[in-house]
Write a protein that holds these residues in place. Structure first.
Motif, PDB file in Angstrom:
ATOM      1  N   VAL E  39       0.839  -1.199   0.000  1.00  0.00           N
ATOM      2  CA  VAL E  39       0.000   0.000   0.000  1.00  0.00           C
ATOM      3  C   VAL E  39       0.878   1.254   0.000  1.00  0.00           C
ATOM      4  O   VAL E  39       0.613   2.208  -0.740  1.00  0.00           O
ATOM      5  CB  VAL E  39      -0.957  -0.001   1.211  1.00  0.00           C
ATOM      6  CG1 VAL E  39      -1.607   1.371   1.400  1.00  0.00           C
ATOM      7  CG2 VAL E  39      -2.019  -1.090   1.064  1.00  0.00           C
ATOM      8  N   LYS E  42       2.303   1.823  -3.449  1.00  0.00           N
ATOM      9  CA  LYS E  42       1.307   2.364  -4.382  1.00  0.00           C
ATOM     10  C   LYS E  42       0.963   3.812  -4.029  1.00  0.00           C
ATOM     11  O   LYS E  42       0.704   4.621  -4.923  1.00  0.00           O
ATOM     12  CB  LYS E  42       0.048   1.488  -4.366  1.00  0.00           C
ATOM     13  CG  LYS E  42       0.280   0.097  -4.979  1.00  0.00           C
ATOM     14  CD  LYS E  42      -1.016  -0.545  -5.433  1.00  0.00           C
ATOM     15  CE  LYS E  42      -0.743  -1.801  -6.268  1.00  0.00           C
ATOM     16  NZ  LYS E  42      -1.982  -2.336  -6.870  1.00  0.00           N
ATOM     17  N   TYR E  43       0.958   4.119  -2.741  1.00  0.00           N
ATOM     18  CA  TYR E  43       0.706   5.491  -2.293  1.00  0.00           C
ATOM     19  C   TYR E  43       1.784   6.423  -2.843  1.00  0.00           C
ATOM     20  O   TYR E  43       1.487   7.487  -3.391  1.00  0.00           O
ATOM     21  CB  TYR E  43       0.701   5.529  -0.762  1.00  0.00           C
ATOM     22  CG  TYR E  43       0.508   6.903  -0.152  1.00  0.00           C
ATOM     23  CD1 TYR E  43      -0.761   7.367   0.194  1.00  0.00           C
ATOM     24  CD2 TYR E  43       1.598   7.729   0.098  1.00  0.00           C
ATOM     25  CE1 TYR E  43      -0.936   8.619   0.761  1.00  0.00           C
ATOM     26  CE2 TYR E  43       1.430   8.990   0.660  1.00  0.00           C
ATOM     27  CZ  TYR E  43       0.161   9.426   1.002  1.00  0.00           C
ATOM     28  OH  TYR E  43      -0.010  10.661   1.562  1.00  0.00           O
ATOM     29  N   ALA E  50      -7.716  11.028  -4.287  1.00  0.00           N
ATOM     30  CA  ALA E  50      -8.698  10.048  -3.806  1.00  0.00           C
ATOM     31  C   ALA E  50      -8.037   8.690  -3.572  1.00  0.00           C
ATOM     32  O   ALA E  50      -8.305   8.004  -2.582  1.00  0.00           O
ATOM     33  CB  ALA E  50      -9.856   9.921  -4.802  1.00  0.00           C
ATOM     34  N   PHE E  51      -7.155   8.310  -4.500  1.00  0.00           N
ATOM     35  CA  PHE E  51      -6.450   7.040  -4.342  1.00  0.00           C
ATOM     36  C   PHE E  51      -5.603   7.057  -3.071  1.00  0.00           C
ATOM     37  O   PHE E  51      -5.583   6.096  -2.296  1.00  0.00           O
ATOM     38  CB  PHE E  51      -5.561   6.777  -5.564  1.00  0.00           C
ATOM     39  CG  PHE E  51      -4.840   5.462  -5.513  1.00  0.00           C
ATOM     40  CD1 PHE E  51      -5.449   4.305  -5.978  1.00  0.00           C
ATOM     41  CD2 PHE E  51      -3.556   5.371  -4.980  1.00  0.00           C
ATOM     42  CE1 PHE E  51      -4.796   3.084  -5.904  1.00  0.00           C
ATOM     43  CE2 PHE E  51      -2.894   4.157  -4.911  1.00  0.00           C
ATOM     44  CZ  PHE E  51      -3.512   3.010  -5.379  1.00  0.00           C
ATOM     45  N   THR E  53      -6.049   8.854  -0.412  1.00  0.00           N
ATOM     46  CA  THR E  53      -6.928   8.778   0.764  1.00  0.00           C
ATOM     47  C   THR E  53      -7.353   7.334   1.020  1.00  0.00           C
ATOM     48  O   THR E  53      -7.306   6.848   2.155  1.00  0.00           O
ATOM     49  CB  THR E  53      -8.178   9.664   0.552  1.00  0.00           C
ATOM     50  OG1 THR E  53      -7.766  11.029   0.473  1.00  0.00           O
ATOM     51  CG2 THR E  53      -9.162   9.500   1.701  1.00  0.00           C
ATOM     52  N   ARG E  54      -7.743   6.646  -0.055  1.00  0.00           N
ATOM     53  CA  ARG E  54      -8.124   5.236   0.107  1.00  0.00           C
ATOM     54  C   ARG E  54      -6.949   4.412   0.638  1.00  0.00           C
ATOM     55  O   ARG E  54      -7.133   3.521   1.480  1.00  0.00           O
ATOM     56  CB  ARG E  54      -8.604   4.647  -1.212  1.00  0.00           C
ATOM     57  CG  ARG E  54      -9.955   5.219  -1.674  1.00  0.00           C
ATOM     58  CD  ARG E  54     -10.483   4.425  -2.854  1.00  0.00           C
ATOM     59  NE  ARG E  54     -10.698   3.047  -2.444  1.00  0.00           N
ATOM     60  CZ  ARG E  54     -10.118   1.990  -3.035  1.00  0.00           C
ATOM     61  NH1 ARG E  54      -9.308   2.146  -4.050  1.00  0.00           N
ATOM     62  NH2 ARG E  54     -10.360   0.773  -2.578  1.00  0.00           N
ATOM     63  N   ALA E  55      -5.750   4.699   0.162  1.00  0.00           N
ATOM     64  CA  ALA E  55      -4.573   3.974   0.647  1.00  0.00           C
ATOM     65  C   ALA E  55      -4.398   4.174   2.151  1.00  0.00           C
ATOM     66  O   ALA E  55      -4.092   3.228   2.892  1.00  0.00           O
ATOM     67  CB  ALA E  55      -3.332   4.445  -0.106  1.00  0.00           C
ATOM     68  N   LEU E  56      -4.620   5.395   2.632  1.00  0.00           N
ATOM     69  CA  LEU E  56      -4.479   5.663   4.069  1.00  0.00           C
ATOM     70  C   LEU E  56      -5.569   4.951   4.873  1.00  0.00           C
ATOM     71  O   LEU E  56      -5.317   4.432   5.962  1.00  0.00           O
ATOM     72  CB  LEU E  56      -4.508   7.170   4.328  1.00  0.00           C
ATOM     73  CG  LEU E  56      -3.328   7.963   3.747  1.00  0.00           C
ATOM     74  CD1 LEU E  56      -3.537   9.461   3.954  1.00  0.00           C
ATOM     75  CD2 LEU E  56      -2.004   7.528   4.383  1.00  0.00           C
ATOM     76  N   ILE E  57      -6.784   4.927   4.337  1.00  0.00           N
ATOM     77  CA  ILE E  57      -7.885   4.210   5.016  1.00  0.00           C
ATOM     78  C   ILE E  57      -7.515   2.735   5.187  1.00  0.00           C
ATOM     79  O   ILE E  57      -7.652   2.160   6.266  1.00  0.00           O
ATOM     80  CB  ILE E  57      -9.200   4.324   4.197  1.00  0.00           C
ATOM     81  CG1 ILE E  57      -9.685   5.774   4.144  1.00  0.00           C
ATOM     82  CG2 ILE E  57     -10.273   3.413   4.777  1.00  0.00           C
ATOM     83  CD1 ILE E  57     -10.813   6.009   3.124  1.00  0.00           C
ATOM     84  N   ILE E  58      -7.052   2.141   4.098  1.00  0.00           N
ATOM     85  CA  ILE E  58      -6.753   0.707   4.113  1.00  0.00           C
ATOM     86  C   ILE E  58      -5.523   0.410   4.969  1.00  0.00           C
ATOM     87  O   ILE E  58      -5.497  -0.567   5.721  1.00  0.00           O
ATOM     88  CB  ILE E  58      -6.564   0.211   2.658  1.00  0.00           C
ATOM     89  CG1 ILE E  58      -7.929   0.213   1.948  1.00  0.00           C
ATOM     90  CG2 ILE E  58      -5.927  -1.169   2.626  1.00  0.00           C
ATOM     91  CD1 ILE E  58      -7.851   0.095   0.447  1.00  0.00           C
ATOM     92  N   GLU E  60      -4.542   1.977   7.545  1.00  0.00           N
ATOM     93  CA  GLU E  60      -4.957   2.067   8.948  1.00  0.00           C
ATOM     94  C   GLU E  60      -5.561   0.733   9.419  1.00  0.00           C
ATOM     95  O   GLU E  60      -5.279   0.248  10.519  1.00  0.00           O
ATOM     96  CB  GLU E  60      -5.992   3.201   9.085  1.00  0.00           C
ATOM     97  CG  GLU E  60      -6.079   3.821  10.445  1.00  0.00           C
ATOM     98  CD  GLU E  60      -4.943   4.793  10.754  1.00  0.00           C
ATOM     99  OE1 GLU E  60      -4.136   5.110   9.864  1.00  0.00           O
ATOM    100  OE2 GLU E  60      -4.858   5.213  11.926  1.00  0.00           O
ATOM    101  N   ARG E  62      -5.143  -2.331   8.017  1.00  0.00           N
ATOM    102  CA  ARG E  62      -4.144  -3.403   7.991  1.00  0.00           C
ATOM    103  C   ARG E  62      -3.207  -3.305   9.191  1.00  0.00           C
ATOM    104  O   ARG E  62      -2.840  -4.311   9.788  1.00  0.00           O
ATOM    105  CB  ARG E  62      -3.325  -3.328   6.691  1.00  0.00           C
ATOM    106  CG  ARG E  62      -4.111  -3.544   5.430  1.00  0.00           C
ATOM    107  CD  ARG E  62      -4.729  -4.917   5.378  1.00  0.00           C
ATOM    108  NE  ARG E  62      -6.120  -4.876   4.957  1.00  0.00           N
ATOM    109  CZ  ARG E  62      -6.919  -5.916   4.972  1.00  0.00           C
ATOM    110  NH1 ARG E  62      -6.497  -7.099   5.377  1.00  0.00           N
ATOM    111  NH2 ARG E  62      -8.187  -5.804   4.611  1.00  0.00           N
ATOM    112  N   LYS E 106       1.174   3.156  10.835  1.00  0.00           N
ATOM    113  CA  LYS E 106      -0.022   3.993  10.730  1.00  0.00           C
ATOM    114  C   LYS E 106       0.357   5.437  10.426  1.00  0.00           C
ATOM    115  O   LYS E 106      -0.259   6.097   9.608  1.00  0.00           O
ATOM    116  CB  LYS E 106      -0.843   3.935  12.028  1.00  0.00           C
ATOM    117  CG  LYS E 106      -1.680   2.663  12.178  1.00  0.00           C
ATOM    118  CD  LYS E 106      -2.693   2.803  13.319  1.00  0.00           C
ATOM    119  CE  LYS E 106      -3.488   1.509  13.522  1.00  0.00           C
ATOM    120  NZ  LYS E 106      -4.399   1.585  14.676  1.00  0.00           N
ATOM    121  N   GLY E 107       1.395   5.915  11.094  1.00  0.00           N
ATOM    122  CA  GLY E 107       1.757   7.322  10.962  1.00  0.00           C
ATOM    123  C   GLY E 107       2.617   7.641   9.746  1.00  0.00           C
ATOM    124  O   GLY E 107       2.901   8.810   9.488  1.00  0.00           O
TER     125      GLY E 107
END
Lengths: 134, 134, 134, 134, 134, 134
Positions: E39, E42-43, E50-51, E53-58, E60, E62, E106-107
């Motif tokens: 992740v 890819k980030y 948007a991608f 943001t989704r990477a950060l959501i996921i 978190e 994992r 996470k950070g």
């Protein structure tokens, strides 16, 4: 399936997430409550201890979902004007969620208790759809 | 609200837990997908960065619920005779759940993608209700 | 807050699961709301896009927990006599949970909004502890 | 517990999410453990098979929450200097979480086991509040 | 990694639920950490808001799973004799879970941080499999 | 299992979240299924009612995880060319997830049923690793 079902408008929708998206539907609570009723019936019809334990595990989860879906409607969909127009609405939701909890569907495996819960949800659903017409 | 909605049978229900309770309803997936579409529309209409982030967070959750509800139907409701009668059913579910995932509603904030997902769910729903009639 | 409350023995506890166990404590909602306030403050103090996104993700979760803990108190702890004695209690809970949702702590990263939520929870907490003394 | 602790202002708060927000409170683990003790007492007082099954379902969930809240304190709140100052802190947390698991509150419905868990949490809480004073 | 480990029969398994079932495997934490690393890569390779943001959501989610799987090993699998034989084991787990949290995976969206986490998990895994041989 | 598989480097990984991250591994489903088998064996060996209830609670959770991990592989990892090359793959996944559900590992505490589930997962795993070699 009856014709009325086939003809119900698929695109009529109504806010159930907290963006809010504006899509709410009491059917979510009702489907879980129907599940509870069916679980109760299967519980009563069985004398297998493991099956009955599984029924209680699942009923606990379904009842929690009923509470959640109802809480979302109460907090997120209904606004001050609704509570003014329907002064019993707070009590109705409080009773309905209690009926899904320890003093209701969680605490009992009686399909009759599930019926009481379904009836409360139907009352809420009726008011919900009235408010959607305006 | 249209008459057809008022008249749809409240008691027609159909297994969505793993007792199994025997209560299944594609409406669960459809309601979440409608939510996704509404979230996408609000996302497109906003230029507030925090709002858009929240929209993506919520869309991710709703899309996961769509996948879950569809998977439950595919594994728990549909049986071998159904798959024999509807040879495209596996593909239909696989495409529908992909459309709720990274290559669809999770990966896109385009309401048109949500429409494609809704159309797939409608195809599944149609087959589902046909099998309930027999 | 009254001294009696400050001095109440730590081992006095009060029902937050649906057995019910009889252990309830508004501190659960308050702690999550304090977390929201701290997250808002860190959000405002940062200009790092990834950090701010993470703050929104976490704030969304904490706010959901506030809603849940408050809903549990409203449905499971408070009974008819409480609602008769405190006629504004329904409205108080409805406003508090709305303040944790889209129109409050979920929809805003303003620490002032979190303060409003904390004040509502404090009002509920005050009533809660009054009812525990009887 | 010292008077200073009893009198500490309620608004002093301290990190329990992973932003981190900086709000931590051992009360979260303690409240769940109190719930476990109450569930055990109700379990022992009942001879209703369904009630006892529900008690075990709920106790399992509460015990998981105790473990989670303690793990968060151990990983996220306590830092190297704390572990140097309190050399038994690792063991204390390991024993406390074990006491919430299969060899403790999950595996037993004895309120005495819940008391042992509560005592461990109190030891952790005492150290936690000492570190907050500095 | 030693050959004996590579060749160990696949059916040798070892407790990861709290019955306890006796099936534990550090691979659960490792797979989630590998996901975090992918992740992050890819980030870094994307400039789509948007991608990202989704990477950060996921990421978190994992990272939370990594922490959970490691906590389970630390509390449920490892016993007093293990901690006596491997005196650094507490610290190793504390550092590994911190590396999955706010001060680590996470950070940060740096794949190098994910590599540090993977290295810690590998150290734990090595000790785990040593204890399984005895 | 072929030697090449046994010797595959540990760092070769392969997408299990919905970014997608590209890390998938059938081991996630297998480990949960091994847990189910161990739980069934302990269930059969015990005549303690509370222990058996706990075993059923945990087995229900593990079986849900097996279903989830398999669904993710089916929807997110496998693509059209895979389904064309392995025409039985849809059926294999449908049978495997059914074997984790009410008609399999959820509905039965027979370790033999868990063995059937493990065998299906092994079949899926074999195909999965074949597709990774190309």
């Amino acid at each position: 399936m009856r014709l009325a079902h086939l003809l119900r408008p698929r695109t009529v929708v109504s806010a159930h997430c907290d963006l809010p998206c504006g899509v709410y539907d009491p059917a979510q609570a009702r489907i879980e409550a129907e599940s509870i009723k069916a679980v109760c019936e299967k519980y009563q019809a069985s004398d297998d201890a493991a099956f009955r334990t599984r029924a209680l595990i699942i009923k606990e989860q379904r009842a929690e979902l009923v509470k959640h879906h109802l809480w979302v409607l109460w907090t997120d969909y209904f606004k001050t004007p609704h509570f003014e127009k329907y002064p019993d609405l707070h009590t109705l939701f409080n009773e309905a969620t209690k009926l899904a909890g320890a003093s209701g569907a969680k605490g009992s495996a009686d399909p009759g208790v599930a019926d009481l819960l379904l009836a409360k949800i139907e009352q809420i659903s009726k008011i919900f759809w009235e408010t959607k017409q305006n």
